[in-house]
Design an enzyme around this catalytic site. Structure first.
Site, PDB file in Angstrom:
ATOM      1  N   LEU A   1      13.754  76.762  26.097  1.00 53.09           N
ATOM      2  CA  LEU A   1      14.592  77.865  26.584  1.00 53.09           C
ATOM      3  C   LEU A   1      14.068  78.347  27.935  1.00 53.09           C
ATOM      4  O   LEU A   1      12.856  78.470  28.112  1.00 53.09           O
ATOM      5  CB  LEU A   1      14.511  79.042  25.607  1.00 53.09           C
ATOM      6  CG  LEU A   1      14.984  78.789  24.183  1.00 53.09           C
ATOM      7  CD1 LEU A   1      14.550  79.949  23.281  1.00 53.09           C
ATOM      8  CD2 LEU A   1      16.500  78.610  24.150  1.00 53.09           C
TER       9      LEU A   1
ATOM     10  N   ASP B   1       9.889  74.957  22.212  1.00 48.54           N
ATOM     11  CA  ASP B   1       9.108  76.117  22.684  1.00 48.54           C
ATOM     12  C   ASP B   1       7.884  76.413  21.825  1.00 48.54           C
ATOM     13  O   ASP B   1       7.270  77.478  21.967  1.00 48.54           O
ATOM     14  CB  ASP B   1      10.018  77.358  22.721  1.00 48.54           C
ATOM     15  CG  ASP B   1      11.007  77.303  23.874  1.00 48.54           C
ATOM     16  OD1 ASP B   1      10.546  77.367  25.027  1.00 48.54           O
ATOM     17  OD2 ASP B   1      12.219  77.163  23.623  1.00 48.54           O
TER      18      ASP B   1
ATOM     19  N   GLU C   1       2.345  82.722  20.603  1.00 51.64           N
ATOM     20  CA  GLU C   1       2.208  84.179  20.512  1.00 51.64           C
ATOM     21  C   GLU C   1       3.405  84.852  19.846  1.00 51.64           C
ATOM     22  O   GLU C   1       3.268  85.852  19.150  1.00 51.64           O
ATOM     23  CB  GLU C   1       2.045  84.775  21.917  1.00 51.64           C
ATOM     24  CG  GLU C   1       2.028  86.288  21.908  1.00 51.64           C
ATOM     25  CD  GLU C   1       1.800  86.889  23.277  1.00 51.64           C
ATOM     26  OE1 GLU C   1       2.634  86.677  24.162  1.00 51.64           O
ATOM     27  OE2 GLU C   1       0.779  87.555  23.447  1.00 51.64           O
ATOM     28  N   ASP C   2       4.582  84.275  20.056  1.00 48.61           N
ATOM     29  CA  ASP C   2       5.790  84.942  19.567  1.00 48.61           C
ATOM     30  C   ASP C   2       5.954  84.889  18.053  1.00 48.61           C
ATOM     31  O   ASP C   2       6.744  85.636  17.493  1.00 48.61           O
ATOM     32  CB  ASP C   2       7.021  84.320  20.242  1.00 48.61           C
ATOM     33  CG  ASP C   2       7.000  84.572  21.734  1.00 48.61           C
ATOM     34  OD1 ASP C   2       6.661  85.704  22.124  1.00 48.61           O
ATOM     35  OD2 ASP C   2       7.294  83.639  22.497  1.00 48.61           O
TER      36      ASP C   2
ATOM     37  N   ARG D   1      13.973  78.910  17.518  1.00 49.47           N
ATOM     38  CA  ARG D   1      12.525  79.056  17.411  1.00 49.47           C
ATOM     39  C   ARG D   1      12.065  79.460  16.007  1.00 49.47           C
ATOM     40  O   ARG D   1      10.858  79.548  15.759  1.00 49.47           O
ATOM     41  CB  ARG D   1      12.008  80.075  18.456  1.00 49.47           C
ATOM     42  CG  ARG D   1      12.298  79.642  19.901  1.00 49.47           C
ATOM     43  CD  ARG D   1      11.394  80.343  20.888  1.00 49.47           C
ATOM     44  NE  ARG D   1       9.992  80.114  20.581  1.00 49.47           N
ATOM     45  CZ  ARG D   1       8.979  80.770  21.124  1.00 49.47           C
ATOM     46  NH1 ARG D   1       9.219  81.710  22.009  1.00 49.47           N
ATOM     47  NH2 ARG D   1       7.731  80.514  20.780  1.00 49.47           N
TER      48      ARG D   1
ATOM     49  N   ARG E   1      15.272  89.714  22.121  1.00 48.13           N
ATOM     50  CA  ARG E   1      14.678  88.972  21.005  1.00 48.13           C
ATOM     51  C   ARG E   1      14.248  89.876  19.842  1.00 48.13           C
ATOM     52  O   ARG E   1      14.193  89.453  18.704  1.00 48.13           O
ATOM     53  CB  ARG E   1      13.445  88.197  21.503  1.00 48.13           C
ATOM     54  CG  ARG E   1      13.722  87.210  22.625  1.00 48.13           C
ATOM     55  CD  ARG E   1      14.460  85.984  22.133  1.00 48.13           C
ATOM     56  NE  ARG E   1      14.761  85.076  23.232  1.00 48.13           N
ATOM     57  CZ  ARG E   1      13.928  84.128  23.658  1.00 48.13           C
ATOM     58  NH1 ARG E   1      12.770  83.946  23.073  1.00 48.13           N
ATOM     59  NH2 ARG E   1      14.271  83.336  24.668  1.00 48.13           N
TER      60      ARG E   1
ATOM     61  N   HIS F   1      10.122  89.599  27.560  1.00 46.87           N
ATOM     62  CA  HIS F   1       9.336  90.305  26.541  1.00 46.87           C
ATOM     63  C   HIS F   1       8.600  91.488  27.163  1.00 46.87           C
ATOM     64  O   HIS F   1       8.343  91.509  28.366  1.00 46.87           O
ATOM     65  CB  HIS F   1       8.277  89.357  25.952  1.00 46.87           C
ATOM     66  CG  HIS F   1       8.825  88.268  25.097  1.00 46.87           C
ATOM     67  ND1 HIS F   1       8.531  86.937  25.306  1.00 46.87           N
ATOM     68  CD2 HIS F   1       9.623  88.306  24.003  1.00 46.87           C
ATOM     69  CE1 HIS F   1       9.134  86.209  24.378  1.00 46.87           C
ATOM     70  NE2 HIS F   1       9.808  87.001  23.582  1.00 46.87           N
TER      71      HIS F   1
ATOM     72  N   CYS G   1       1.370  84.082  26.058  1.00 47.62           N
ATOM     73  CA  CYS G   1       2.285  83.363  25.138  1.00 47.62           C
ATOM     74  C   CYS G   1       1.656  82.139  24.508  1.00 47.62           C
ATOM     75  O   CYS G   1       2.071  81.698  23.445  1.00 47.62           O
ATOM     76  CB  CYS G   1       3.515  82.863  25.866  1.00 47.62           C
ATOM     77  SG  CYS G   1       4.125  83.947  27.115  1.00 47.62           S
TER      78      CYS G   1
HETATM   79  C1  CIR Z   1      11.298  81.393  25.132  1.00 49.06           C
HETATM   80  O1  CIR Z   1      12.260  81.688  25.862  1.00 49.06           O
HETATM   81  O2  CIR Z   1      11.226  81.787  23.973  1.00 49.06           O
HETATM   82  C2  CIR Z   1      10.217  80.516  25.688  1.00 49.06           C
HETATM   83  N1  CIR Z   1      10.787  79.586  26.600  1.00 49.06           N
HETATM   84  C3  CIR Z   1       9.164  81.333  26.380  1.00 49.06           C
HETATM   85  C4  CIR Z   1       8.422  82.248  25.461  1.00 49.06           C
HETATM   86  C5  CIR Z   1       7.394  83.042  26.170  1.00 49.06           C
HETATM   87  N2  CIR Z   1       6.640  83.825  25.262  1.00 49.06           N
HETATM   88  C6  CIR Z   1       6.094  85.000  25.550  1.00 49.06           C
HETATM   89  O3  CIR Z   1       6.352  85.568  26.616  1.00 49.06           O
HETATM   90  N3  CIR Z   1       5.361  85.589  24.614  1.00 49.06           N
END
Ligand code: CIR
Length: 254
Positions: free
Chosen positions: A19, A61, A66-67, A86, A132, A162, A249
């Site tokens: 993404l 991804d 971290e997410d 995700r 999100r 984020h 992340c």
């Molecule tokens: C996304 O859009 O979910 C990933 N391409 C990037 C996630 C980045 N994560 C973060 O900032 N904690």
């Protein structure tokens, strides 16, 4: 605060289909692997014992671990990523986290939370309401935190993926914060390091046991952080920037 461990996940070849809103082109996979290796070395240099999970091509991804979880001193909260592509990433993370945590909680649909939206400051957690992370998800996290005698509060964010794309805690009451969040009332009592718009990407910097990792190529924020007395380590993470990903992340620290 001291971190002793981290979990990372090797980027997968399919990351080129991750993404993104960045308009920086597709990541170079081989270069991403090299940058990820250096990232692991930097975590180790900061004293962390790093668990390295294998890549998973099913989830482009999935290197942005971290997410997928919020790891607190009292419990782990497995999130429900806001983007449906995700959501399956959490399975391998839950397995990895369960080696270290007895108390594992879970965010459930229709609540959604990306932990990139959560900034830990001691026992208080700021939760960004983003595309999100919805308010129901934030409230579920706050309820879980309360159960373990911790607290949380929400912050509305705009124009950022984020919360931690725009503000990060560097301990000792210091935050690095972008112009967008500079005047935010909830952040007024911190010792603030201003991140100018032309260096906004570098607001996603990472305090680890007295050192701060900063993205390479952002001299102003680097100097300001050094002036606070921190040793700064710079890392090139250009291939992750192409997917809107930053330094925080790429790992879970606990
Ligand atoms: C996304 O859009 O979910 C990933 N391409 C990037 C996630 C980045 N994560 C973060 O900032 N904690």
């Amino acid at each position: 605060m001291k971190f002793s461990k981290a979990i990372v996940k090797i980027p997968c070849e399919n990351m080129v289909n991750g993404l993104t809103t960045a308009n920086l082109g597709k990541p170079d996979y081989k270069l991403a692997l090299k940058q990820h290796e250096k990232y692991i070395e930097a975590l180790q240099h900061c004293g962390l014992d790093v668990t390295i999970l294998p890549f998973d091509n099913n989830y482009p991804d999935s290197t942005f671990v971290e997410d997928t979880a919020l790891l607190t001193p009292e419990c782990a909260i497995i999130t429900m990523p806001g983007d449906p592509t995700r959501r399956g990433e959490t399975e391998s993370i839950k397995e990895a986290v369960s080696k270290y945590y007895n108390n594992i909680e879970q965010v459930n649909l229709p609540m959604t939370v990306d932990a990139g939206d959560i900034m830990m400051i001691g026992k208080h957690f700021y939760i960004g309401l983003s595309d999100r992370t919805n308010i129901e998800g934030a409230n579920q996290v706050i309820n879980i935190l309360n159960k373990y005698r911790m607290s949380g509060s929400t912050i509305d964010i705009n124009n950022m993926l984020h919360l931690k794309s725009g503000v990060n805690y560097l301990e000792n009451n210091i935050i690095a914060v972008t112009e967008e969040l500079w005047d935010h009332n909830d952040l007024k009592d911190f010792d603030k390091i201003r991140v100018d718009n032309d260096e906004a990407y570098a607001a996603n910097c990472l305090w680890l046991n007295g050192k701060v990792i900063v993205a390479d190529g952002f001299p102003k924020i680097r100097n300001l952080i050094e002036k606070k007395g921190y040793e700064v380590i710079t890392l090139c993470v250009s291939e992750f920037e192409k997917l809107d990903g930053g330094l925080s992340c790429l790992s879970l620290r606990f």
